[in-house]
Design a protein around this motif. Structure first.
Motif, PDB file in Angstrom:
ATOM      1  N   PRO A 197     -55.495  51.189 -44.727  1.00  0.00           N
ATOM      2  CA  PRO A 197     -55.514  49.779 -44.320  1.00  0.00           C
ATOM      3  C   PRO A 197     -54.276  49.009 -44.783  1.00  0.00           C
ATOM      4  CG  PRO A 197     -57.623  50.438 -45.260  1.00  0.00           C
ATOM      5  CD  PRO A 197     -56.682  51.561 -45.523  1.00  0.00           C
ATOM      6  N   VAL A 198     -54.006  47.936 -44.039  1.00  0.00           N
ATOM      7  CA  VAL A 198     -52.838  47.088 -44.300  1.00  0.00           C
ATOM      8  C   VAL A 198     -53.291  45.836 -45.051  1.00  0.00           C
ATOM      9  CG1 VAL A 198     -51.069  45.669 -43.182  1.00  0.00           C
ATOM     10  CG2 VAL A 198     -51.624  47.959 -42.279  1.00  0.00           C
ATOM     11  N   GLN A 199     -52.558  45.480 -46.137  1.00  0.00           N
ATOM     12  CA  GLN A 199     -52.927  44.304 -46.918  1.00  0.00           C
ATOM     13  C   GLN A 199     -52.064  43.084 -46.608  1.00  0.00           C
ATOM     14  OE1 GLN A 199     -52.587  45.323 -51.046  1.00  0.00           O
ATOM     15  NE2 GLN A 199     -50.360  45.124 -51.109  1.00  0.00           N
ATOM     16  N   SER A 200     -50.854  43.282 -46.056  1.00  0.00           N
ATOM     17  CA  SER A 200     -50.026  42.128 -45.712  1.00  0.00           C
ATOM     18  C   SER A 200     -49.071  42.496 -44.578  1.00  0.00           C
ATOM     19  CB  SER A 200     -49.238  41.627 -46.926  1.00  0.00           C
ATOM     20  OG  SER A 200     -48.295  42.599 -47.342  1.00  0.00           O
ATOM     21  N   VAL A 201     -48.690  41.462 -43.794  1.00  0.00           N
ATOM     22  CA  VAL A 201     -47.868  41.663 -42.602  1.00  0.00           C
ATOM     23  C   VAL A 201     -46.797  40.582 -42.523  1.00  0.00           C
ATOM     24  CG1 VAL A 201     -47.863  41.913 -40.082  1.00  0.00           C
ATOM     25  CG2 VAL A 201     -49.928  42.516 -41.390  1.00  0.00           C
ATOM     26  N   TYR A 202     -45.563  41.006 -42.266  1.00  0.00           N
ATOM     27  CA  TYR A 202     -44.501  40.086 -41.869  1.00  0.00           C
ATOM     28  C   TYR A 202     -44.110  40.447 -40.441  1.00  0.00           C
ATOM     29  CZ  TYR A 202     -39.872  38.170 -41.144  1.00  0.00           C
ATOM     30  OH  TYR A 202     -38.798  37.509 -40.603  1.00  0.00           O
ATOM     31  N   GLY A 203     -43.999  39.461 -39.571  1.00  0.00           N
ATOM     32  CA  GLY A 203     -43.739  39.754 -38.166  1.00  0.00           C
ATOM     33  C   GLY A 203     -42.629  38.920 -37.561  1.00  0.00           C
ATOM     34  N   GLU A 204     -41.922  39.533 -36.618  1.00  0.00           N
ATOM     35  CA  GLU A 204     -40.963  38.848 -35.753  1.00  0.00           C
ATOM     36  C   GLU A 204     -41.315  39.236 -34.322  1.00  0.00           C
ATOM     37  OE1 GLU A 204     -37.082  40.046 -37.005  1.00  0.00           O
ATOM     38  OE2 GLU A 204     -37.284  39.157 -39.012  1.00  0.00           O
ATOM     39  N   VAL A 205     -41.859  38.295 -33.572  1.00  0.00           N
ATOM     40  CA  VAL A 205     -42.344  38.556 -32.212  1.00  0.00           C
ATOM     41  C   VAL A 205     -41.559  37.654 -31.267  1.00  0.00           C
ATOM     42  CG1 VAL A 205     -44.354  38.588 -30.683  1.00  0.00           C
ATOM     43  CG2 VAL A 205     -44.633  39.101 -33.126  1.00  0.00           C
ATOM     44  N   ALA A 206     -40.726  38.249 -30.402  1.00  0.00           N
ATOM     45  CA  ALA A 206     -39.804  37.458 -29.591  1.00  0.00           C
ATOM     46  C   ALA A 206     -39.849  37.866 -28.120  1.00  0.00           C
ATOM     47  CB  ALA A 206     -38.377  37.609 -30.121  1.00  0.00           C
ATOM     48  N   LYS A 207     -39.428  36.947 -27.278  1.00  0.00           N
ATOM     49  CA  LYS A 207     -39.223  37.191 -25.849  1.00  0.00           C
ATOM     50  C   LYS A 207     -37.734  37.046 -25.572  1.00  0.00           C
ATOM     51  CE  LYS A 207     -39.891  34.140 -22.620  1.00  0.00           C
ATOM     52  NZ  LYS A 207     -40.441  33.176 -21.632  1.00  0.00           N
ATOM     53  N   ARG A 208     -37.064  38.152 -25.273  1.00  0.00           N
ATOM     54  CA  ARG A 208     -35.611  38.141 -25.068  1.00  0.00           C
ATOM     55  C   ARG A 208     -35.224  37.935 -23.609  1.00  0.00           C
ATOM     56  NH1 ARG A 208     -34.453  37.290 -30.305  1.00  0.00           N
ATOM     57  NH2 ARG A 208     -35.180  38.983 -31.647  1.00  0.00           N
ATOM     58  N   ARG A 209     -36.018  38.439 -22.672  1.00  0.00           N
ATOM     59  CA  ARG A 209     -35.661  38.388 -21.250  1.00  0.00           C
ATOM     60  C   ARG A 209     -36.220  37.111 -20.629  1.00  0.00           C
ATOM     61  NH1 ARG A 209     -38.623  43.762 -19.643  1.00  0.00           N
ATOM     62  NH2 ARG A 209     -40.163  42.578 -20.829  1.00  0.00           N
ATOM     63  N   ALA A 213     -42.744  36.990 -19.103  1.00  0.00           N
ATOM     64  CA  ALA A 213     -43.763  36.040 -19.548  1.00  0.00           C
ATOM     65  C   ALA A 213     -44.380  36.442 -20.882  1.00  0.00           C
ATOM     66  CB  ALA A 213     -44.866  35.929 -18.490  1.00  0.00           C
ATOM     67  N   VAL A 214     -44.017  37.618 -21.389  1.00  0.00           N
ATOM     68  CA  VAL A 214     -44.624  38.139 -22.617  1.00  0.00           C
ATOM     69  C   VAL A 214     -43.538  38.587 -23.587  1.00  0.00           C
ATOM     70  CG1 VAL A 214     -46.759  38.863 -21.482  1.00  0.00           C
ATOM     71  CG2 VAL A 214     -44.833  40.456 -21.609  1.00  0.00           C
ATOM     72  N   ASN A 215     -43.940  38.775 -24.860  1.00  0.00           N
ATOM     73  CA  ASN A 215     -42.997  39.260 -25.863  1.00  0.00           C
ATOM     74  C   ASN A 215     -42.473  40.640 -25.484  1.00  0.00           C
ATOM     75  OD1 ASN A 215     -44.769  41.382 -27.446  1.00  0.00           O
ATOM     76  ND2 ASN A 215     -46.058  39.573 -27.185  1.00  0.00           N
ATOM     77  N   ASP A 216     -41.196  40.882 -25.789  1.00  0.00           N
ATOM     78  CA  ASP A 216     -40.592  42.165 -25.440  1.00  0.00           C
ATOM     79  C   ASP A 216     -39.749  42.758 -26.567  1.00  0.00           C
ATOM     80  OD1 ASP A 216     -38.383  40.492 -25.380  1.00  0.00           O
ATOM     81  OD2 ASP A 216     -38.220  40.462 -23.198  1.00  0.00           O
ATOM     82  N   ASP A 217     -39.762  42.102 -27.742  1.00  0.00           N
ATOM     83  CA  ASP A 217     -38.971  42.576 -28.875  1.00  0.00           C
ATOM     84  C   ASP A 217     -39.746  42.226 -30.151  1.00  0.00           C
ATOM     85  OD1 ASP A 217     -36.971  43.520 -30.516  1.00  0.00           O
ATOM     86  OD2 ASP A 217     -35.612  41.827 -30.167  1.00  0.00           O
ATOM     87  N   VAL A 218     -40.316  43.245 -30.806  1.00  0.00           N
ATOM     88  CA  VAL A 218     -41.250  43.003 -31.911  1.00  0.00           C
ATOM     89  C   VAL A 218     -40.867  43.858 -33.121  1.00  0.00           C
ATOM     90  CG1 VAL A 218     -43.658  43.147 -32.659  1.00  0.00           C
ATOM     91  CG2 VAL A 218     -43.123  42.469 -30.309  1.00  0.00           C
ATOM     92  N   PHE A 219     -40.904  43.242 -34.290  1.00  0.00           N
ATOM     93  CA  PHE A 219     -40.747  43.961 -35.553  1.00  0.00           C
ATOM     94  C   PHE A 219     -41.879  43.537 -36.484  1.00  0.00           C
ATOM     95  CE2 PHE A 219     -39.406  43.742 -40.013  1.00  0.00           C
ATOM     96  CZ  PHE A 219     -39.170  45.089 -40.253  1.00  0.00           C
ATOM     97  N   LEU A 220     -42.549  44.516 -37.077  1.00  0.00           N
ATOM     98  CA  LEU A 220     -43.594  44.246 -38.063  1.00  0.00           C
ATOM     99  C   LEU A 220     -43.286  45.019 -39.334  1.00  0.00           C
ATOM    100  CD1 LEU A 220     -46.842  44.695 -35.901  1.00  0.00           C
ATOM    101  CD2 LEU A 220     -45.603  42.558 -36.361  1.00  0.00           C
ATOM    102  N   ALA A 221     -43.424  44.361 -40.474  1.00  0.00           N
ATOM    103  CA  ALA A 221     -43.346  45.028 -41.775  1.00  0.00           C
ATOM    104  C   ALA A 221     -44.737  44.999 -42.384  1.00  0.00           C
ATOM    105  CB  ALA A 221     -42.345  44.329 -42.684  1.00  0.00           C
ATOM    106  N   LEU A 222     -45.291  46.167 -42.613  1.00  0.00           N
ATOM    107  CA  LEU A 222     -46.663  46.295 -43.107  1.00  0.00           C
ATOM    108  C   LEU A 222     -46.655  46.831 -44.535  1.00  0.00           C
ATOM    109  CD1 LEU A 222     -48.184  48.208 -40.019  1.00  0.00           C
ATOM    110  CD2 LEU A 222     -47.741  45.742 -40.249  1.00  0.00           C
ATOM    111  N   ARG A 223     -47.464  46.245 -45.373  1.00  0.00           N
ATOM    112  CA  ARG A 223     -47.685  46.780 -46.717  1.00  0.00           C
ATOM    113  C   ARG A 223     -49.096  47.334 -46.753  1.00  0.00           C
ATOM    114  NH1 ARG A 223     -44.733  48.183 -51.113  1.00  0.00           N
ATOM    115  NH2 ARG A 223     -43.541  46.232 -50.959  1.00  0.00           N
ATOM    116  N   HIS A 224     -49.208  48.665 -46.880  1.00  0.00           N
ATOM    117  CA  HIS A 224     -50.519  49.299 -46.939  1.00  0.00           C
ATOM    118  C   HIS A 224     -51.123  49.131 -48.325  1.00  0.00           C
ATOM    119  CE1 HIS A 224     -50.107  51.438 -43.036  1.00  0.00           C
ATOM    120  NE2 HIS A 224     -48.822  51.413 -43.338  1.00  0.00           N
TER     121      HIS A 224
END
Length: 352
Positions: A197-209, A213-224
């Motif tokens: 399981p994941v205890q914390s999340v940092y996210g970058e959710v972007a729409k470049r194009r 109409a939806v996000n197309d470039d995503v980065f998540l940093a997960l701390r298990h």
């Protein structure tokens, strides 16, 4: 001989026809016994592809059959999963649900509770747990070659300059959509399956194009919770994809490029019963990088049919369901946390 367990397909688009239908057909003890196809053209295609199946136009029609299937597979567009799955459960059928189980964690919890109230199984179709490259990562971890593992990189990158086609490019207000929902449902599930399981999340959710109409470039940093950090990259705007997997331990790393080929093989008409199914050419194998040098690691053959083999055993009372519904709910909690983190710039803790 025991008659095969008859399953129903709810939806006969690409997922129902080329993926679920053909995987079920390849597993001994299972058969496609009924198909819900709403359009006349889809019903004609279904009858031609599965001549022994009963073809109906609605879940109500499925429930009215004298010879009812033991379980229904929901293979409709993502945004409809929760609504259709609820209808299937209310009709008295256990269900397999294509990913994502729902577009919100709250909707997924409602489906879990509804299934429990009715004593019915609900199984998320997290088929990429049986990708060859993922199975290879598991084998490398089990070997102990990498020592104590502390970091995992996973990427699902594509190069698609225009907007996403069809329903995949449609926004889902209030729900996970785009690369976050489509790729994230698999990538985060794989990370959780490996490291818990994941205890914390940092996210970058972007729409470049601009056309999207939806996000197309995503980065998540997960701390298990176990201490491992996972970095997840998911994009439709990467012309030079990152490695599919990189696992780093104190004794070395494992790096794998490329992507499991079972989905295109199924769409092209390949036979999952073939002895060579899921095999990868040597040129695509990954490698372990240790202090003493680099060692190529053969890719374990991919085996999506294992999901349905395990399901068949569970339906006969001889094993556990292949995927827990609680795993899918946790993944949705993580994806929603990533979206909130992107909006606020803060690290977010998903519900425990």
């Amino acid at each position: 001989m025991t008659a095969p367990l008859r399953l129903a397909l709810v939806g006969f688009g690409m997922s129902g026809r080329s993926l679920h239908g053909r995987l079920i057909d390849a597993v001994d003890g299972l058969a496609v016994g009924a198909i819900v196809a709403r359009s006349s053209s889809a019903r004609s295609e279904a009858a031609a592809a599965f001549p022994d199946a009963q073809i109906v136009s609605s879940v109500a029609g499925l429930a009215a059959l004298d010879d009812r299937p033991v379980l229904a597979v929901v293979a409709t567009p993502d945004a409809s999963h929760a609504e259709v799955t609820e209808e299937v459960l209310e009709a008295g059928f256990g269900t397999v649900v294509d990913k994502p189980l729902a577009t919100t964690a709250a909707a997924a919890r409602h489906l879990r509770d509804l299934a429990r109230d009715r004593g019915l199984p609900i199984v998320p179709f997290q088929n990429r747990r049986w990708d060859g490259d993922f199975l290879t990562v598991r084998r490398v971890l089990e070997s102990g070659l990498l020592g104590e593992v502390f970091h995992f990189d996973t990427s699902m990158d594509r190069w698609f300059p225009g907007s996403a086609p069809g329903w995949r490019g449609e926004a889902i207000p209030g729900g996970v959509d785009g690369a976050l929902g489509g790729f994230g449902s698999h990538a985060v599930d794989q990370a959780v399956a490996l490291f818990g399981p994941v205890q914390s999340v940092y996210g970058e959710v972007a729409k470049r194009r601009a056309a999207s109409a939806v996000n197309d470039d995503v980065f998540l940093a997960l701390r298990h919770m176990g201490g491992v950090t996972t970095h997840v990259s998911m994009a439709l705007v990467r012309s030079d994809p990152s490695p599919r997997f990189r696992v780093q331990g104190l004794s070395g790393s494992f790096v794998k490029h490329g992507f499991d080929g079972q989905q295109p093989a199924l769409i092209a008409g390949g036979d999952p019963r073939s002895p060579s199914w899921g095999a990868e050419p040597e040129s695509d194998w990954g490698a372990v990088h240790l202090a003493g040098g680099t060692e190529t690691v053969p890719t374990v053959p991919g085996a999506w049919t294992e999901f349905y083999r395990e399901l068949a055993l569970a339906l006969h009372g001889a094993g556990e369901l292949p995927v827990s519904v609680d795993d899918a709910i946790h993944v949705l909690d993580v994806l929603e946390a990533g979206r909130r983190s992107s909006e606020t710039g803060e690290v977010v803790r998903p519900p425990s």
